[in-house]
Scaffold this motif. Structure first.
Motif, PDB file in Angstrom:
ATOM      1  N   THR A 207      -1.673  -1.836   1.457  1.00  0.00           N
ATOM      2  CA  THR A 207      -0.406  -1.499   0.800  1.00  0.00           C
ATOM      3  C   THR A 207       0.217  -2.712   0.118  1.00  0.00           C
ATOM      4  OG1 THR A 207       0.765  -1.784   2.914  1.00  0.00           O
ATOM      5  CG2 THR A 207       0.078   0.450   2.322  1.00  0.00           C
ATOM      6  N   LEU A 397      -2.697   7.361   8.617  1.00  0.00           N
ATOM      7  CA  LEU A 397      -1.508   7.472   7.769  1.00  0.00           C
ATOM      8  C   LEU A 397      -1.874   8.166   6.465  1.00  0.00           C
ATOM      9  CD1 LEU A 397      -0.448   5.380   9.825  1.00  0.00           C
ATOM     10  CD2 LEU A 397       0.698   4.225   7.922  1.00  0.00           C
ATOM     11  N   LEU A 399      -1.332   8.226   2.588  1.00  0.00           N
ATOM     12  CA  LEU A 399      -0.836   7.453   1.453  1.00  0.00           C
ATOM     13  C   LEU A 399      -0.707   8.377   0.251  1.00  0.00           C
ATOM     14  CD1 LEU A 399      -3.170   4.321   1.675  1.00  0.00           C
ATOM     15  CD2 LEU A 399      -0.942   4.618   2.734  1.00  0.00           C
ATOM     16  N   LEU A 403       3.598   5.753  -2.777  1.00  0.00           N
ATOM     17  CA  LEU A 403       3.908   5.149  -1.471  1.00  0.00           C
ATOM     18  C   LEU A 403       5.306   5.538  -0.998  1.00  0.00           C
ATOM     19  CD1 LEU A 403       2.384   1.538  -1.661  1.00  0.00           C
ATOM     20  CD2 LEU A 403       1.383   3.622  -0.736  1.00  0.00           C
ATOM     21  N   TRP A 405       5.695   7.864   1.344  1.00  0.00           N
ATOM     22  CA  TRP A 405       5.463   8.226   2.740  1.00  0.00           C
ATOM     23  C   TRP A 405       5.963   9.632   3.081  1.00  0.00           C
ATOM     24  CZ3 TRP A 405       2.056   5.051   4.522  1.00  0.00           C
ATOM     25  CH2 TRP A 405       2.048   3.718   4.063  1.00  0.00           C
ATOM     26  N   HIS A 408       3.285  11.746   4.833  1.00  0.00           N
ATOM     27  CA  HIS A 408       3.053  11.277   6.202  1.00  0.00           C
ATOM     28  C   HIS A 408       4.205  11.677   7.112  1.00  0.00           C
ATOM     29  CE1 HIS A 408       1.417   8.886   9.423  1.00  0.00           C
ATOM     30  NE2 HIS A 408       2.569   8.273   9.558  1.00  0.00           N
ATOM     31  N   GLY A 454       6.625   3.244   6.968  1.00  0.00           N
ATOM     32  CA  GLY A 454       7.505   4.301   6.473  1.00  0.00           C
ATOM     33  C   GLY A 454       8.829   4.411   7.185  1.00  0.00           C
ATOM     34  N   SER A 457      11.804   4.365   4.820  1.00  0.00           N
ATOM     35  CA  SER A 457      11.692   5.196   3.616  1.00  0.00           C
ATOM     36  C   SER A 457      12.876   6.152   3.506  1.00  0.00           C
ATOM     37  CB  SER A 457      10.387   5.999   3.643  1.00  0.00           C
ATOM     38  OG  SER A 457      10.389   6.923   4.707  1.00  0.00           O
ATOM     39  N   SER A 460      12.893   9.048   6.132  1.00  0.00           N
ATOM     40  CA  SER A 460      12.685   8.770   7.560  1.00  0.00           C
ATOM     41  C   SER A 460      13.763   9.395   8.432  1.00  0.00           C
ATOM     42  CB  SER A 460      12.627   7.257   7.811  1.00  0.00           C
ATOM     43  OG  SER A 460      13.848   6.643   7.449  1.00  0.00           O
TER      44      SER A 460
END
Length: 603
Positions: A207, A397, A399, A403, A405, A408, A454, A457, A460
């Motif tokens: 990443t 994870l 991707l 990116l 997230w 995920h 993440g 993010s 989250s």
């Protein structure tokens, strides 16, 4: 308690229940099923090998191109009784065993009586270059990977070795590892099965390469390779040739040749009644045993020169057979050419080494910022077209191309909802203490894995809401009750506090990857002990592990940072500090650190 939890949640170990329908045909005889599995595991790789015969360049010649300098010869130090004692003591007390049915606990109990003969036999094996024949028989347990359970192709063979074989292999492994480490043989791009390496480091490497390229306005793409049965396809002749090239010679090489030669395996299955069914013994002529001590290090040596084939035009990241390649360029046309050149090079390497790159399952992702336009990329090789995907899985994870997230986090939330359901079922019949244990077993591991990537993010917060739900279930609280004090009572960190702890631990454990201000200049300033942040233009790059880790570490109270050389003390003190604040957001944490006097918290 855990048997009770399993019964309440109907979570059964499906790996012990072999499927009764294979390839569309019902199989009621488990002895027959065991033979089907064994024949498949032993013979499945031959078709792959036959596809890789039309080559003029050999794997050995290619290896010499990557590593033109010779390597020193290995020295196999004699085994001592104390080394055998430590190896036996380190064996895990499991109920599993090899075909001889001798469990590790038996050896631990009888250690004073067997230590001398085992020491003698290990030394004899190394000096003569002969691995004991009776230790070359493995029992195989078919483990379901994914997909339909009635297809043989969806299972991998896991070897159950005899306990004595593990001792012999650990002796050999220690000497191989010392030779490889002291001579810096393994490629720096390889993160699998290595000391001081982890899935976190591999994901960060990948990443960080992407974020740095985006920040520098490059076109960025990732090739995510899918290898077909990589461990099972290892060609023994090629492996031995590579070992010899890396300095494994003489009796050491003869010992490994002996280890690989005339190996046999049988499959073992158990039904719901714990009845055991065995296949016949089949000879194994290819591959390295999955589940063995030596298998992983053999594979790392086998695949070691792959990254050197492409690291001049790309940034590869490997975790054992998980091969991922980041390529970048300013120019659209040259970007496309580089990607196709990489595909040609790696496909050729896999052919030379009797491995198969599954082009139908290999993915390409062009990584972009939200404001970037995607560039048309066409990747075609030998009548195979590699799709330009939106997302892919890497070491657990997901991707996506920006990116973000999001995919995920959606996956995490689905797991957390199921875990909350488990907690709700068990709540009326278990104590808060037992519920807390189940939280750490079912929920904490889901939340913390990959949290440094993440955890900050935009989405989250969805994970945090489910964490709050779990805390309220454990404490029998109303769904509108504030959880801040509940977190403190349970000694559990809220999501953002856990993110801070995990990020800080990553920085401290990998301190050599970060630059200190004192390394940049010699001025005696207040901030000389701070980590030096790079200049980044993108917010997305600033949210990456490297920059965010530096920012967070520099904001830590000095008394905690001073403990960074003592990792356990550092973690204990930081967790205590974060529990005391129980912060919900990064802003709340920064405010908390600026308002509290640590001298009163840590007298």
């Amino acid at each position: 308690m855990w048997h009770f939890v399993k019964s309440e949640t109907t979570k059964q170990d499906s790996n012990n229940e072999p499927p009764l329908n294979m390839e569309g045909e019902p199989v009621t005889d488990l002895h027959e099923l065991a033979n089907l599995f064994n024949n498949y595991f032993v013979n499945a790789t031959y078709s792959i090998q036959n596809e890789n015969t039309d080559n003029t360049l050999t794997a050995h010649n290619n290896l010499k191109l990557i590593y033109p300098k010779s390597f020193p010869r290995i020295y196999m130090t004699p085994v001592t009784a104390n080394e055998i004692k430590n190896i036996v003591k380190s064996l895990k007390l499991k109920n599993s065993h090899g075909y001889d049915e001798i469990q590790p606990r038996v050896l631990k109990i009888s250690l004073p009586y067997i230590i001398s003969p085992i020491t003698y036999l290990c030394n004899k094996a190394m000096s003569s270059g002969t691995f004991p024949t009776w230790l070359k028989f493995s029992q195989i347990v078919p483990v379901h990977k994914k997909g339909d359970k009635d297809k043989l192709t969806n299972y991998r063979p896991i070897s159950l070795l005899t306990t004595f074989s593990k001792i012999f292999e650990k002796v050999i492994y220690k000497r191989l590892d010392n030779h490889i480490t002291s001579n810096n043989i393994l490629a720096k791009e390889q993160y699998g099965f290595r000391n001081n390496a982890s899935t976190e480091k591999a994901i960060h490497q990948l990443t960080n390469n992407i974020l740095k390229a985006l920040d520098n306005k490059y076109l960025v793409g990732g090739i995510f390779c899918d290898l077909t049965k990589a461990f099972d396809c290892v060609d023994h002749d090629i492996l031995v040739d590579k070992l010899e090239y890396y300095g494994i010679k003489g009796s050491a090489l003869n010992l490994i040749k002996s280890y690989l030669k005339d190996r046999y395996q049988r499959v073992v299955l158990r039904n719901k009644s714990s009845n055991t069914f065995y296949s016949g013994w089949n000879k194994v002529t290819r591959g390295v045993p999955q589940g063995s001590v030596l298998g992983p290090i053999f594979f790392l040596i086998y695949i070691n020169d792959l990254s050197g084939t492409i690291n001049q035009i790309s940034s590869p990241t490997l975790f054992a057979d998980d091969t991922n390649i980041i390529c970048m360029h300013y120019d659209t046309k040259l970007f496309n050419e580089v990607i196709n050149e990489i595909i040609v090079k790696i496909h050729k390497w896999f052919q030379l080494n009797s491995l198969k790159l599954n082009l139908n399952k290999t993915k390409f992702i062009q990584f972009t910022t939200k404001i970037n336009m995607r560039t048309p990329i066409s990747i075609d090789y030998e009548q195979n077209h590699i799709e330009n995907s939106q997302s892919t899985s890497f070491l657990g994870l997901i991707l996506d191309k920006t990116l973000s997230w999001q995919s995920h986090i959606d996956k995490i939330c689905a797991k957390l909802k199921s875990a909350c359901y488990v907690l709700r079922i068990l709540n009326p019949i278990l104590t808060v203490s037992n519920m807390r244990m189940i939280y750490f077993s079912y929920i904490h591991s889901i939340i913390t894995y990959g949290i440094i990537f993440g955890g900050n993010s935009a989405t989250s917060g969805e994970v945090f809401q489910l964490q709050n739900r779990a805390i309220r279930i454990i404490t029998n609280s109303h769904n509108r009750t504030s959880c801040q004090n509940l977190f403190k009572e349970l000694n559990i960190l809220p999501l953002q506090s856990q993110y801070i702890l995990s990020l800080a631990m990553y920085v401290v454990k990998n301190r050599e990857d970060f630059t200190c201000n004192s390394d940049i200049h010699s001025m005696n300033t207040w901030y000389k002990s701070n980590l030096h942040p790079p200049l980044l233009r993108l917010t997305k790059s600033q949210k990456g592990v490297y920059y965010a880790g530096i920012t967070m570490y520099n904001s830590l109270p000095l008394k905690i940072r001073e403990l960074s050389d003592k990792i356990k003390d550092f973690k204990r003190s930081l967790k205590k500090f974060l529990l005391h604040g129980s912060c919900y957001t990064m802003e709340e944490y920064l405010d908390w650190t600026s308002r509290h006097d640590l001298n009163t918290m840590y007298p």
